[in-house]
Design a protein around this motif. Structure first.
Motif, PDB file in Angstrom:
ATOM      1  N   GLY A  77       0.836  -1.189   0.000  1.00 15.28           N
ATOM      2  CA  GLY A  77       0.000   0.000   0.000  1.00 15.28           C
ATOM      3  C   GLY A  77       0.869   1.236   0.000  1.00 15.28           C
ATOM      4  N   PRO A  78       0.278   2.398   0.192  1.00 15.64           N
ATOM      5  CA  PRO A  78       1.049   3.639   0.234  1.00 15.64           C
ATOM      6  C   PRO A  78       2.113   3.591   1.325  1.00 15.64           C
ATOM      7  CG  PRO A  78      -1.311   4.088   0.104  1.00 15.64           C
ATOM      8  CD  PRO A  78      -1.166   2.620   0.363  1.00 15.64           C
ATOM      9  N   VAL A  79       3.303   4.061   0.993  1.00 16.79           N
ATOM     10  CA  VAL A  79       4.394   4.075   1.952  1.00 16.79           C
ATOM     11  C   VAL A  79       4.201   5.235   2.921  1.00 16.79           C
ATOM     12  CG1 VAL A  79       6.887   4.332   2.224  1.00 16.79           C
ATOM     13  CG2 VAL A  79       5.977   3.051   0.290  1.00 16.79           C
ATOM     14  N   LYS A  80       4.370   4.960   4.205  1.00 17.27           N
ATOM     15  CA  LYS A  80       4.236   6.013   5.212  1.00 17.27           C
ATOM     16  C   LYS A  80       5.540   6.802   5.303  1.00 17.27           C
ATOM     17  CE  LYS A  80       2.798   3.308   8.609  1.00 17.27           C
ATOM     18  NZ  LYS A  80       2.290   2.931   9.957  1.00 17.27           N
ATOM     19  N   LYS A  81       5.417   8.133   5.270  1.00 23.93           N
ATOM     20  CA  LYS A  81       6.581   9.008   5.298  1.00 23.93           C
ATOM     21  C   LYS A  81       6.670   9.732   6.635  1.00 23.93           C
ATOM     22  CE  LYS A  81       6.354   9.805   0.306  1.00 23.93           C
ATOM     23  NZ  LYS A  81       6.249  10.832  -0.760  1.00 23.93           N
ATOM     24  N   ALA A  82       7.862   9.722   7.220  1.00 28.67           N
ATOM     25  CA  ALA A  82       8.059  10.394   8.500  1.00 28.67           C
ATOM     26  C   ALA A  82       8.024  11.911   8.346  1.00 28.67           C
ATOM     27  CB  ALA A  82       9.379   9.958   9.125  1.00 28.67           C
ATOM     28  N   PHE A  83       8.642  12.404   7.269  1.00 31.64           N
ATOM     29  CA  PHE A  83       8.716  13.849   7.042  1.00 31.64           C
ATOM     30  C   PHE A  83       7.895  14.219   5.815  1.00 31.64           C
ATOM     31  CE2 PHE A  83      12.608  12.600   9.232  1.00 31.64           C
ATOM     32  CZ  PHE A  83      12.588  13.468  10.316  1.00 31.64           C
ATOM     33  N   THR A  84       6.943  15.103   6.027  1.00 33.86           N
ATOM     34  CA  THR A  84       6.012  15.475   4.952  1.00 33.86           C
ATOM     35  C   THR A  84       6.095  16.945   4.584  1.00 33.86           C
ATOM     36  OG1 THR A  84       4.251  15.833   6.587  1.00 33.86           O
ATOM     37  CG2 THR A  84       4.398  13.632   5.583  1.00 33.86           C
ATOM     38  N   GLY A  85       6.936  17.731   5.266  1.00 30.80           N
ATOM     39  CA  GLY A  85       7.104  19.133   4.936  1.00 30.80           C
ATOM     40  C   GLY A  85       5.893  19.969   5.316  1.00 30.80           C
ATOM     41  N   GLY A  86       5.767  21.124   4.682  1.00 36.09           N
ATOM     42  CA  GLY A  86       4.627  21.995   4.943  1.00 36.09           C
ATOM     43  C   GLY A  86       4.585  22.472   6.380  1.00 36.09           C
ATOM     44  N   ASP A  87       3.415  22.321   6.997  1.00 37.40           N
ATOM     45  CA  ASP A  87       3.212  22.790   8.373  1.00 37.40           C
ATOM     46  C   ASP A  87       3.491  21.712   9.418  1.00 37.40           C
ATOM     47  OD1 ASP A  87       2.366  25.238   7.353  1.00 37.40           O
ATOM     48  OD2 ASP A  87       0.288  24.562   7.164  1.00 37.40           O
ATOM     49  N   GLN A  88       4.190  20.654   9.023  1.00 40.77           N
ATOM     50  CA  GLN A  88       4.404  19.539   9.945  1.00 40.77           C
ATOM     51  C   GLN A  88       5.197  19.944  11.182  1.00 40.77           C
ATOM     52  OE1 GLN A  88       7.078  16.371   8.686  1.00 40.77           O
ATOM     53  NE2 GLN A  88       5.730  14.838   9.594  1.00 40.77           N
ATOM     54  N   GLY A  89       6.156  20.822  11.029  1.00 37.99           N
ATOM     55  CA  GLY A  89       6.980  21.217  12.171  1.00 37.99           C
ATOM     56  C   GLY A  89       8.094  20.219  12.444  1.00 37.99           C
ATOM     57  N   PHE A  90       8.767  20.400  13.587  1.00 34.02           N
ATOM     58  CA  PHE A  90       9.887  19.539  13.947  1.00 34.02           C
ATOM     59  C   PHE A  90       9.398  18.237  14.587  1.00 34.02           C
ATOM     60  CE2 PHE A  90      12.179  23.488  13.470  1.00 34.02           C
ATOM     61  CZ  PHE A  90      13.419  23.085  13.000  1.00 34.02           C
ATOM     62  N   ILE A  91      10.136  17.151  14.331  1.00 33.65           N
ATOM     63  CA  ILE A  91       9.852  15.838  14.907  1.00 33.65           C
ATOM     64  C   ILE A  91      11.045  15.417  15.748  1.00 33.65           C
ATOM     65  CG2 ILE A  91       9.407  13.403  14.411  1.00 33.65           C
ATOM     66  CD1 ILE A  91       8.145  14.222  11.797  1.00 33.65           C
ATOM     67  N   SER A  92      10.790  14.933  16.940  1.00 33.18           N
ATOM     68  CA  SER A  92      11.852  14.464  17.828  1.00 33.18           C
ATOM     69  C   SER A  92      12.168  13.006  17.510  1.00 33.18           C
ATOM     70  CB  SER A  92      11.413  14.605  19.288  1.00 33.18           C
ATOM     71  OG  SER A  92      12.396  14.053  20.156  1.00 33.18           O
ATOM     72  N   LEU A  93      13.438  12.732  17.170  1.00 33.18           N
ATOM     73  CA  LEU A  93      13.853  11.367  16.847  1.00 33.18           C
ATOM     74  C   LEU A  93      14.837  10.856  17.901  1.00 33.18           C
ATOM     75  CD1 LEU A  93      14.402  11.376  12.970  1.00 33.18           C
ATOM     76  CD2 LEU A  93      12.308  10.899  14.266  1.00 33.18           C
ATOM     77  N   LEU A  94      14.694   9.577  18.208  1.00 31.96           N
ATOM     78  CA  LEU A  94      15.544   8.917  19.199  1.00 31.96           C
ATOM     79  C   LEU A  94      16.848   8.464  18.559  1.00 31.96           C
ATOM     80  CD1 LEU A  94      15.675   7.631  22.129  1.00 31.96           C
ATOM     81  CD2 LEU A  94      14.854   5.530  21.028  1.00 31.96           C
ATOM     82  N   LEU A  95      17.967   8.798  19.180  1.00 31.15           N
ATOM     83  CA  LEU A  95      19.260   8.308  18.718  1.00 31.15           C
ATOM     84  C   LEU A  95      19.405   6.848  19.138  1.00 31.15           C
ATOM     85  CD1 LEU A  95      22.021   8.761  17.420  1.00 31.15           C
ATOM     86  CD2 LEU A  95      22.851   9.620  19.629  1.00 31.15           C
ATOM     87  N   LYS A  96      19.471   5.986  18.129  1.00 31.28           N
ATOM     88  CA  LYS A  96      19.514   4.549  18.380  1.00 31.28           C
ATOM     89  C   LYS A  96      20.931   4.025  18.551  1.00 31.28           C
ATOM     90  CE  LYS A  96      17.945   0.196  16.261  1.00 31.28           C
ATOM     91  NZ  LYS A  96      17.280  -0.400  15.063  1.00 31.28           N
ATOM     92  N   ASP A  97      21.854   4.533  17.734  1.00 30.26           N
ATOM     93  CA  ASP A  97      23.221   4.001  17.783  1.00 30.26           C
ATOM     94  C   ASP A  97      24.194   5.037  17.229  1.00 30.26           C
ATOM     95  OD1 ASP A  97      25.222   2.225  18.306  1.00 30.26           O
ATOM     96  OD2 ASP A  97      24.857   0.951  16.557  1.00 30.26           O
ATOM     97  N   VAL A  98      25.463   4.921  17.644  1.00 29.49           N
ATOM     98  CA  VAL A  98      26.529   5.804  17.167  1.00 29.49           C
ATOM     99  C   VAL A  98      27.719   4.944  16.773  1.00 29.49           C
ATOM    100  CG1 VAL A  98      28.083   7.709  17.721  1.00 29.49           C
ATOM    101  CG2 VAL A  98      25.782   7.665  18.706  1.00 29.49           C
ATOM    102  N   GLU A  99      28.270   5.225  15.593  1.00 25.76           N
ATOM    103  CA  GLU A  99      29.439   4.481  15.108  1.00 25.76           C
ATOM    104  C   GLU A  99      30.570   5.460  14.829  1.00 25.76           C
ATOM    105  OE1 GLU A  99      30.813   2.177  11.043  1.00 25.76           O
ATOM    106  OE2 GLU A  99      28.694   2.120  11.624  1.00 25.76           O
ATOM    107  N   VAL A 100      31.738   5.225  15.424  1.00 25.00           N
ATOM    108  CA  VAL A 100      32.902   6.072  15.183  1.00 25.00           C
ATOM    109  C   VAL A 100      33.521   5.693  13.839  1.00 25.00           C
ATOM    110  CG1 VAL A 100      35.195   6.737  15.989  1.00 25.00           C
ATOM    111  CG2 VAL A 100      33.351   6.368  17.646  1.00 25.00           C
TER     112      VAL A 100
END
Length: 338
Positions: A77-100
């Motif tokens: 079906g339609p793919v769900k998009k996290a960022f849609t632009g427009g009036d969406q505003g900022f979204i808080s994302l969790l940092l899952k992992d860090v690689e040096v």
């Protein structure tokens, strides 16, 4: 027995459909042929066992096939998009992992709000990051993810820590479990397959990330035959980001992709170009201004912009073309500054 066999036959069919690669730049197609083929295949399974379908066990098998088809249909079906632009505003994302990656560069993996979401970015585009130091004004900085646009569940950022850089310093101080705000997409240069016959990418440091977005998109699309030349400047060999990925593409497509590396502080055994990205080097490796349908992309630190193409007036205004590219005869319309 037939019910179990029918289920086993339907499962590979489902997996093959779900593993079909799709591109974020293409809209989801409703009523696709894949579902029709799936239905035909399932009916074929039922046809083989026609005798059994008139029995109670056969009816159960038919129900199982229909159940599997419903699962496949609902998953395509339609793919769900996290960022849609427009009036969406900022979204808080969790940092899952860090690689040096090296002495001053890290890869950050941020989890999207839902596991089945894609970022929603088109090519080429970026995301705006934000954090607010205590008692100070918000710090904003755009970054281009290095993960595929159709990757589900997370995005990856490759970030070099710059002395005095508030956002890069903040990111490098982050640990898994903390959050960062994102907004986007920030549209840059809209790419479609074969938009240009030949493109040249002049990059410095982490300016490689939007270039890699273009490279990855072009060479993951069998319909795109664009030739690509990359000129990539760095301080040392250790600073060359995404070198393994770039080498793999160059080895796979040697007739269409060439990469030229320039090091300011090369090791003794270095056989590539040394110093800065020069006029002579660009004159030698870039497509000529009169070659035809070409485009030159530039991304790097301010000093490189000034020397190669001139700086942008603003994010929406490319400014006038100057520097080496103008001296070589390229026009403003042939150059795009990220």
């Amino acid at each position: 027995m037939f019910a179990r066999s029918a289920c086993r036959a339907a499962q590979p069919l489902k997996r093959s459909l779900l593993s079909t690669r799709s591109y974020a730049t293409e809209p989801a197609k409703s009523g696709s042929n894949s579902i029709a083929y799936a239905a035909a295949g399932a009916l074929g399974i039922g046809g083989i066992g026609y005798y059994f379908l008139n029995s109670p066990s056969g009816a159960k098998a038919e129900d199982k096939v229909k159940e599997e088809l419903n699962k496949v249909s609902s998953s395509v079906g339609p793919v769900k998009k996290a960022f849609t632009g427009g009036d969406q505003g900022f979204i808080s994302l969790l940092l899952k992992d860090v690689e040096v990656i090296n002495h001053n560069t890290k890869k950050f993996i941020f989890k999207l709000p839902e596991d089945d979401m894609v970022s929603g970015l088109a090519v080429a585009s970026a995301l705006l990051t934000k954090f607010v130091p205590e008692g100070e004004k918000p710090v904003l900085r755009p970054y281009t993810p290095t993960s595929d646009e159709d990757t589900k569940g997370y995005i990856e950022l490759v970030v070099k820590k710059y002395p005095g850089g508030p956002m890069s310093t903040h990111l490098h101080d982050m640990v898994p479990g903390q959050r960062l705000e994102f907004k986007g997409p920030l549209p840059k240069y809209p790419w479609t397959a074969n938009k240009h016959d030949h493109i040249a990418l002049v990059a410095g440091g982490t300016g490689i990330t939007p270039m890699f977005q273009l490279i990855r998109t072009i060479f993951s699309n069998p319909e795109d035959k664009t030739k690509v030349t990359l000129v990539f400047g760095n301080v040392s060999e250790e600073d060359i980001l995404l070198k393994r990925e770039l080498a793999e593409i160059e080895n796979t497509y040697p007739q269409r992709f060439r990469a030229f590396y320039v090091l300011d502080n090369p090791p003794k055994e270095w056989v590539g170009n040394k110093g800065f990205i020069t006029k002579d080097l660009l004159k030698t490796v870039l497509p000529e201004p009169k070659e035809g349908n070409i485009k030159i992309f530039v991304c790097g630190p301010p000093g490189m912009y000034k020397a190669i193409s001139g700086t942008k007036t603003s994010p929406r205004d490319q400014g006038e073309l100057s520097g080496v590219l103008k001296e070589l005869g390229y026009t403003k319309e042939q150059v795009y500054k990220f």
